[in-house]
Design a protein around this motif. Structure first.
Motif, PDB file in Angstrom:
ATOM      1  N   THR A  14       8.274  17.870 -10.907  1.00 34.53           N
ATOM      2  CA  THR A  14       7.862  17.444 -12.254  1.00 34.53           C
ATOM      3  C   THR A  14       8.303  16.006 -12.480  1.00 34.53           C
ATOM      4  OG1 THR A  14       8.067  19.708 -13.064  1.00 34.53           O
ATOM      5  CG2 THR A  14       8.041  17.942 -14.718  1.00 34.53           C
ATOM      6  N   MET A  15       7.407  15.198 -13.053  1.00 34.19           N
ATOM      7  CA  MET A  15       7.684  13.784 -13.281  1.00 34.19           C
ATOM      8  C   MET A  15       8.728  13.615 -14.384  1.00 34.19           C
ATOM      9  SD  MET A  15       5.662  12.233 -11.122  1.00 34.19           S
ATOM     10  CE  MET A  15       5.795  10.557 -11.724  1.00 34.19           C
ATOM     11  N   VAL A  16       9.696  12.701 -14.144  1.00 37.26           N
ATOM     12  CA  VAL A  16      10.691  12.306 -15.138  1.00 37.26           C
ATOM     13  C   VAL A  16      10.875  10.796 -15.006  1.00 37.26           C
ATOM     14  CG1 VAL A  16      11.910  14.527 -15.086  1.00 37.26           C
ATOM     15  CG2 VAL A  16      12.607  12.698 -13.527  1.00 37.26           C
ATOM     16  N   ASN A  17      11.482  10.206 -16.050  1.00 35.62           N
ATOM     17  CA  ASN A  17      11.759   8.763 -16.037  1.00 35.62           C
ATOM     18  C   ASN A  17      10.518   7.943 -15.718  1.00 35.62           C
ATOM     19  OD1 ASN A  17      14.550   9.197 -16.561  1.00 35.62           O
ATOM     20  ND2 ASN A  17      14.871   9.611 -14.360  1.00 35.62           N
ATOM     21  N   SER A  18       9.349   8.458 -16.135  1.00 29.05           N
ATOM     22  CA  SER A  18       8.081   7.813 -15.790  1.00 29.05           C
ATOM     23  C   SER A  18       7.188   7.631 -17.003  1.00 29.05           C
ATOM     24  CB  SER A  18       7.357   8.651 -14.713  1.00 29.05           C
ATOM     25  OG  SER A  18       8.114   8.744 -13.532  1.00 29.05           O
ATOM     26  N   PHE A  65       0.873  -1.177   0.000  1.00 31.38           N
ATOM     27  CA  PHE A  65       0.000   0.000   0.000  1.00 31.38           C
ATOM     28  C   PHE A  65       0.902   1.217   0.000  1.00 31.38           C
ATOM     29  CE2 PHE A  65      -1.849   3.571   2.291  1.00 31.38           C
ATOM     30  CZ  PHE A  65      -3.008   3.777   1.574  1.00 31.38           C
ATOM     31  N   THR A  66       0.632   2.149  -0.910  1.00 30.26           N
ATOM     32  CA  THR A  66       1.435   3.361  -0.977  1.00 30.26           C
ATOM     33  C   THR A  66       0.563   4.590  -1.158  1.00 30.26           C
ATOM     34  OG1 THR A  66       3.228   4.503  -2.151  1.00 30.26           O
ATOM     35  CG2 THR A  66       1.784   3.100  -3.479  1.00 30.26           C
ATOM     36  N   THR A  67       0.961   5.658  -0.488  1.00 31.55           N
ATOM     37  CA  THR A  67       0.302   6.957  -0.701  1.00 31.55           C
ATOM     38  C   THR A  67       1.039   7.750  -1.772  1.00 31.55           C
ATOM     39  OG1 THR A  67       1.643   7.986   1.039  1.00 31.55           O
ATOM     40  CG2 THR A  67      -0.489   7.037   1.695  1.00 31.55           C
ATOM     41  N   ARG A  68       2.106   7.142  -2.334  1.00 30.56           N
ATOM     42  CA  ARG A  68       2.924   7.854  -3.325  1.00 30.56           C
ATOM     43  C   ARG A  68       3.036   7.057  -4.624  1.00 30.56           C
ATOM     44  NH1 ARG A  68       6.540  11.683  -1.761  1.00 30.56           N
ATOM     45  NH2 ARG A  68       6.500  12.090  -4.016  1.00 30.56           N
ATOM     46  N   PRO A  69       1.896   6.796  -5.283  1.00 29.31           N
ATOM     47  CA  PRO A  69       1.993   6.121  -6.585  1.00 29.31           C
ATOM     48  C   PRO A  69       2.769   6.943  -7.606  1.00 29.31           C
ATOM     49  CG  PRO A  69      -0.277   6.862  -6.170  1.00 29.31           C
ATOM     50  CD  PRO A  69       0.483   7.017  -4.888  1.00 29.31           C
ATOM     51  N   ASP A  70       2.915   8.244  -7.372  1.00 29.05           N
ATOM     52  CA  ASP A  70       3.713   9.078  -8.291  1.00 29.05           C
ATOM     53  C   ASP A  70       5.176   8.666  -8.304  1.00 29.05           C
ATOM     54  OD1 ASP A  70       3.549  10.020  -5.596  1.00 29.05           O
ATOM     55  OD2 ASP A  70       4.553  11.882  -6.194  1.00 29.05           O
ATOM     56  N   THR A  71       5.641   7.928  -7.291  1.00 25.35           N
ATOM     57  CA  THR A  71       7.051   7.519  -7.231  1.00 25.35           C
ATOM     58  C   THR A  71       7.253   6.082  -7.709  1.00 25.35           C
ATOM     59  OG1 THR A  71       6.895   6.716  -4.938  1.00 25.35           O
ATOM     60  CG2 THR A  71       7.423   9.052  -5.265  1.00 25.35           C
ATOM     61  N   LEU A  72       6.198   5.454  -8.204  1.00 29.04           N
ATOM     62  CA  LEU A  72       6.231   4.019  -8.517  1.00 29.04           C
ATOM     63  C   LEU A  72       7.337   3.655  -9.504  1.00 29.04           C
ATOM     64  CD1 LEU A  72       4.923   1.269  -8.106  1.00 29.04           C
ATOM     65  CD2 LEU A  72       3.128   1.926  -9.715  1.00 29.04           C
ATOM     66  N   LEU A 116      19.495   3.906  -7.236  1.00 27.82           N
ATOM     67  CA  LEU A 116      18.650   5.075  -7.041  1.00 27.82           C
ATOM     68  C   LEU A 116      18.227   5.606  -8.409  1.00 27.82           C
ATOM     69  CD1 LEU A 116      20.715   5.017  -4.492  1.00 27.82           C
ATOM     70  CD2 LEU A 116      19.969   7.365  -4.152  1.00 27.82           C
ATOM     71  N   VAL A 117      16.920   5.860  -8.561  1.00 30.90           N
ATOM     72  CA  VAL A 117      16.392   6.419  -9.800  1.00 30.90           C
ATOM     73  C   VAL A 117      15.522   7.615  -9.450  1.00 30.90           C
ATOM     74  CG1 VAL A 117      14.938   6.011 -11.813  1.00 30.90           C
ATOM     75  CG2 VAL A 117      16.417   4.173 -10.957  1.00 30.90           C
ATOM     76  N   VAL A 118      15.861   8.784 -10.009  1.00 32.06           N
ATOM     77  CA  VAL A 118      15.076   9.995  -9.772  1.00 32.06           C
ATOM     78  C   VAL A 118      13.860   9.990 -10.689  1.00 32.06           C
ATOM     79  CG1 VAL A 118      15.043  12.506  -9.960  1.00 32.06           C
ATOM     80  CG2 VAL A 118      17.049  11.346  -9.013  1.00 32.06           C
ATOM     81  N   VAL A 119      12.669  10.207 -10.105  1.00 31.37           N
ATOM     82  CA  VAL A 119      11.459  10.284 -10.938  1.00 31.37           C
ATOM     83  C   VAL A 119      10.699  11.592 -10.711  1.00 31.37           C
ATOM     84  CG1 VAL A 119      11.165   7.791 -11.173  1.00 31.37           C
ATOM     85  CG2 VAL A 119      10.121   8.968  -9.230  1.00 31.37           C
ATOM     86  N   ILE A 120      11.178  12.439  -9.794  1.00 31.78           N
ATOM     87  CA  ILE A 120      10.562  13.755  -9.567  1.00 31.78           C
ATOM     88  C   ILE A 120      11.684  14.791  -9.472  1.00 31.78           C
ATOM     89  CG2 ILE A 120       9.128  15.172  -8.045  1.00 31.78           C
ATOM     90  CD1 ILE A 120       7.809  12.601  -7.052  1.00 31.78           C
ATOM     91  N   GLN A 121      11.627  15.773 -10.340  1.00 31.04           N
ATOM     92  CA  GLN A 121      12.639  16.827 -10.331  1.00 31.04           C
ATOM     93  C   GLN A 121      12.026  18.103  -9.750  1.00 31.04           C
ATOM     94  OE1 GLN A 121      15.708  16.577 -10.837  1.00 31.04           O
ATOM     95  NE2 GLN A 121      16.213  15.142 -12.483  1.00 31.04           N
ATOM     96  N   PRO A 122      12.736  18.764  -8.816  1.00 36.89           N
ATOM     97  CA  PRO A 122      12.246  20.054  -8.294  1.00 36.89           C
ATOM     98  C   PRO A 122      12.332  21.136  -9.360  1.00 36.89           C
ATOM     99  CG  PRO A 122      14.434  19.567  -7.441  1.00 36.89           C
ATOM    100  CD  PRO A 122      14.001  18.338  -8.205  1.00 36.89           C
ATOM    101  N   GLU A 123      11.535  22.166  -9.184  1.00 42.31           N
ATOM    102  CA  GLU A 123      11.500  23.279 -10.138  1.00 42.31           C
ATOM    103  C   GLU A 123      12.871  23.943 -10.205  1.00 42.31           C
ATOM    104  OE1 GLU A 123       9.442  25.099 -13.062  1.00 42.31           O
ATOM    105  OE2 GLU A 123       8.456  23.761 -11.625  1.00 42.31           O
ATOM    106  N   GLY A 124      13.407  24.036 -11.432  1.00 40.83           N
ATOM    107  CA  GLY A 124      14.659  24.762 -11.641  1.00 40.83           C
ATOM    108  C   GLY A 124      15.904  24.015 -11.221  1.00 40.83           C
ATOM    109  N   GLU A 125      15.789  22.732 -10.888  1.00 39.63           N
ATOM    110  CA  GLU A 125      16.962  21.941 -10.496  1.00 39.63           C
ATOM    111  C   GLU A 125      16.969  20.631 -11.260  1.00 39.63           C
ATOM    112  OE1 GLU A 125      18.029  21.440  -6.308  1.00 39.63           O
ATOM    113  OE2 GLU A 125      16.458  22.896  -5.809  1.00 39.63           O
TER     114      GLU A 125
END
Length: 825
Positions: free
Chosen positions: A385-389, A248-255, A360-369
């Motif tokens: 912002t979603m990346v690698n997704s 169970f996850t509250t963060r499907p955006d990081t799947l 480690l795989v980044v799937v969310i990038q902060p604004e301007g970084e």
């Protein structure tokens, strides 16, 4: 004053305590013609002696009870004993006595102590949870809950002491050892009885928004404990075999960023997924974790540790093979006991991945970084912002939560769901001093409820109590051996007893009808009193006790015992008593003995200090000078009444229209104080400011001159009102002074007076004068002055003219009764 007129607390207090008891002054019955008020303080454990925390808590409640009674309410104010529990067993071992003997002796002693405080309890309603007359109905309720599936038995991991052979609550585990014998505590899987509180999770959470009389911090604690979270259940197929691991996850955006799987060491698949060559290492890790406190395992500063099982699962979004680890920070009772690990976006996963060199795989990038896994020093957990997704790249991560969950549902690999942190309540205890669980085990019939006709299952007294080797009930054949109620064959009784939180989860309902013998509750009487209008107790009970009491009330509502949804309408959590910078406790050596305090100063002084030194919800700093000051204040009141007795006895009837300016001013002070005290008690529980107001009034009265008959009449009214205003706080001395002032009706039966609305009106107003918004002067003006007149007075004021002469008056603004603002340019 003569020697026999001096204030002697011991004599005064004994006199009125005896009278209240003899006349049953505070006994109460249901009266539909009167508005009820149910007042309750959390009942004490009979530890042997009351402490200053008791004095404060019960004094707070007594003020409310006495005040409401004088306001005409039909007040229920009961007292009893939370009498089962581990301390009695420990005392029995230490003192070589029976827990029952120790408990009942303590109750008798503490009852006398509480009576010496002059508390307005209806002692006819006293109950003790260790009495069979109480717990017999608890057993009946247990069976009704069992029939409805609310009480059930299952395997569960528990804190286990191998020496005492008993389950321990988390608070009974100290530095990894048993609080009784110091033996290292282990995690053991046992069959335990549970109450299905999770069936009520949604309602318990929902009603936290319907309790405006509760402190917000308590409601927040309850909401957090219930822990509702909206997310997604996702299946991760096992690599090379059938089956899947569900998370169970509250963060499907990081799947898409999940790179490994973490299981609780207690997870049922833990050993099933362990490769043969890794079994020894995995079993050693599981044994190690079993000895670790479960709360400590999830703390932020706990070192993250794990072991690889040798198996893999598949990330359903991208087919990535993910190694399956056991991790010490994952608990089987939270979620599904499995966590998809996303190290770039969860700090615990990040630390674990760094330790065990996991990807480690980044799937969310902060604004301007642009985050680089190779250089990251902590997980990024904010929106981005979603990346690698795949097709979700470019979406905002908070929006992607729903879109990815919807996609998983469409693929048949997951479903949106709601999860609760709250877990069912384990109520089994392997100890003697508790309510027996009314269940029989038969080899032929299985689990058999004790028939109603055979209730109660009485806790036997003829036990040999050592504290070693588990509960003595398990070795008492006269208790354990019984015929099966269904087939008549030999069977055995359940030897677990109930968690003592069970007793405190419904005692407030039994107070409504403690003498009722035909059932758990007399519904009509319970319905008259419930819900409790004001509940008072420590913040340490903010979660478990209050949550369990709310749960029991809802269960009993559904079983038809009551028609209320919540047990407590208003809640006050009082502060602690602090001495030398720490909470009073024997271990710190800073305890103040209430008996010694009462013997020296009297109960009224002890009560007054505990109420005056701080607002009820704040901590109270103990101060010997403060206690002495309260005693001296009571002596001042006593002395003033005696000094004025002859004058006020000869005073004529009070005629407010015949008063001089000085007399009218004095009477105004008296009625303003009455107004403040009434509002401070009734609306705010600001007892300290109410007492301070009476103290200030006493200073005024001591300086007053009685040179006319009407002055004596004003003083008579003033003294009577001072005595009444102090009555809820210091009931003994005020009863005595009330009688001394010539009243035959006891003060406890006297109606609380209303202030004279005409008397409290000021004859003058203090009005602030500003020039361009800056304070320049103040004016004393007559009440009722018209707007134009006050504007002219402000313009003519010498202090104002300094700032207005030679300038154009653009505007004069008047705020009635408060200020004049002159705008110049």
């Amino acid at each position: 004053m003569s020697a026999d007129q001096k204030y002697t607390p011991a004599g005064v207090e004994a006199k009125w305590q005896q009278q209240w008891e003899a006349q049953k002054t505070f006994k109460v019955t249901e009266d539909p013609s009167r508005k009820k008020y149910y007042l309750l303080e959390m009942f004490p454990y009979p530890s042997g002696r009351i402490h200053m925390g008791h004095v404060r808590n019960y004094s707070i409640g007594d003020v409310v009870g006495r005040f409401k009674r004088m306001r005409g309410f039909n007040v229920l104010h009961p007292m009893g004993w939370d009498a089962f529990g581990m301390p009695a067993e420990n005392a029995a071992i230490k003192n070589n006595c029976h827990p029952a003997a120790w408990t009942y002796e303590n109750m008798a002693y503490m009852r006398d102590q509480l009576k010496q405080m002059g508390l307005s309890y209806d002692w006819d309603r006293e109950l003790a949870t260790c009495d069979v007359s109480y717990y017999r109905w608890e057993q009946k309720l247990f069976l009704e809950m069992y029939k409805r599936g609310i009480a059930y038995k299952k395997q569960s991991f528990v804190n286990w002491c191998p020496s005492c052979e008993t389950v321990l609550a988390n608070e009974q585990v100290e530095d990894g050892g048993c609080w009784r014998c110091d033996t290292e505590v282990v995690q053991k899987e046992l069959e335990q009885w549970f109450f299905k509180i999770t069936d009520y999770a949604e309602e318990l959470l929902d009603f936290t928004n319907k309790l405006p009389g509760w402190p917000e911090r308590v409601l927040v604690m309850q909401r957090n404990w219930i822990g509702k979270s909206t997310g997604c259940e996702i299946d991760f197929a096992l690599d090379g075999r059938d089956g899947a691991i569900r998370v169970f996850t509250t963060r499907p955006d990081t799947l898409f960023g999940a790179t490994f799987m973490s299981l609780a060491p207690e997870h049922p698949m833990a050993l099933e997924l362990t490769a043969p060559e890794r079994r020894a290492e995995v079993e050693a890790f599981i044994d190690k974790v079993k000895k670790t406190d479960r709360i400590a395992r999830t703390s932020d500063d706990q070192e993250k540790e794990g072991v690889f099982t040798g198996s893999y699962c598949i990330n359903p979004t991208n087919g990535r093979k993910m190694p399956v680890y056991l991790a010490n920070f994952v608990l089987v009772e939270y979620g599904t006991g499995a966590v998809m690990a996303v190290p770039t976006h969860d700090q615990r996963d990040f630390e674990f991945a760094k330790k065990y060199d996991l990807p480690l795989v980044v799937v969310i990038q902060p604004e301007g970084e642009t985050l680089d896994p190779a250089t990251m020093t902590a997980a990024y957990t904010e929106v981005g912002t979603m990346v690698n997704s795949a097709q979700f790249d470019g979406q905002k991560s908070d929006a992607a939560k729903d879109s990815i969950a919807t996609w998983m549902e469409g693929q048949g690999k997951g479903k949106k769901t709601v999860n609760f942190r709250l877990r069912d309540w384990g109520v089994s205890r392997q100890r003697y001093w508790g309510s027996p669980i009314p269940i029989i085990y038969c080899d032929c019939c299985g689990v058999v409820p004790v028939p109603d006709k055979d209730l109660p299952v009485v806790l036997p007294r003829d036990v040999h109590f050592t504290g070693e080797g588990g509960s003595p009930l398990a070795t008492l054949e006269s208790f354990t051996k019984v015929d099966c109620p269904l087939c008549g064959k030999p069977a055995r009784r359940e030897t677990d007893t109930m968690d003592t939180f069970v007793e405190s989860s419904w005692y407030f309902l039994r107070y409504c009808c403690p003498d009722f013998e035909d059932g758990m509750l007399d519904k009509a009487r319970a319905q008259y009193w419930m819900s409790v209008d004001q509940y008072i107790g420590g913040i340490e009970h903010a979660v478990l006790h209050l949550l369990y009491a709310r749960f029991f009330t809802k269960v009993m509502r559904d079983l038809g015992y009551v028609d209320v949804d919540e047990p407590f309408t208003n809640l006050l959590t009082q502060g602690m008593v602090i001495k030398d910078g720490a909470k009073m406790s024997k271990s710190k050596g800073n305890v103040v003995d209430p008996d010694a305090l009462i013997k020296r100063y009297g109960a009224d002084t002890a009560r007054l200090f505990s109420l005056f030194a701080a607002p009820p919800e704040k901590d109270l700093d103990w101060n010997e000078q403060g206690v002495d000051g309260c005693y001296r204040f009571l002596n001042r009141v006593w002395k003033l009444v005696h000094e004025q007795l002859e004058a006020v006895a000869a005073a004529p009837a009070l005629d407010p229209s015949a008063l001089s300016d000085e007399e009218r001013t004095l009477r105004r002070a008296v009625h303003k104080t009455l107004k403040k005290v009434t509002e401070d008690i009734d609306e705010r529980f600001h007892f300290n400011t109410a007492i301070a107001a009476v103290m200030e009034l006493m200073n005024t009265l001591q300086g007053a001159r009685l040179n006319t008959p009407q002055a004596a009449a004003v003083m008579k009214e003033a003294l009577e009102l001072v005595v009444i205003m102090l009555a809820p706080f210091v009931p003994h001395i005020t009863e005595e002074l009330w009688q001394l002032l010539g009243h035959t009706t006891p003060l406890s039966a006297t109606t609380w007076p209303a202030w004279d609305s005409e008397a409290v009106l000021d004859e003058e107003l203090l009005v602030v004068v500003q020039v361009n918004g800056k304070l320049r002067s103040k004016l004393s003006v007559a009440v009722g002055i018209d707007e134009e007149a006050i504007k002219q007075l402000a313009l003519a004021d010498d202090k104002v003219k300094v700032f207005t002469d030679g300038l154009q008056i653009r505007k004069v603004i008047y705020v009635p009764g408060k200020l004049v603002n002159i705008v110049v340019g």
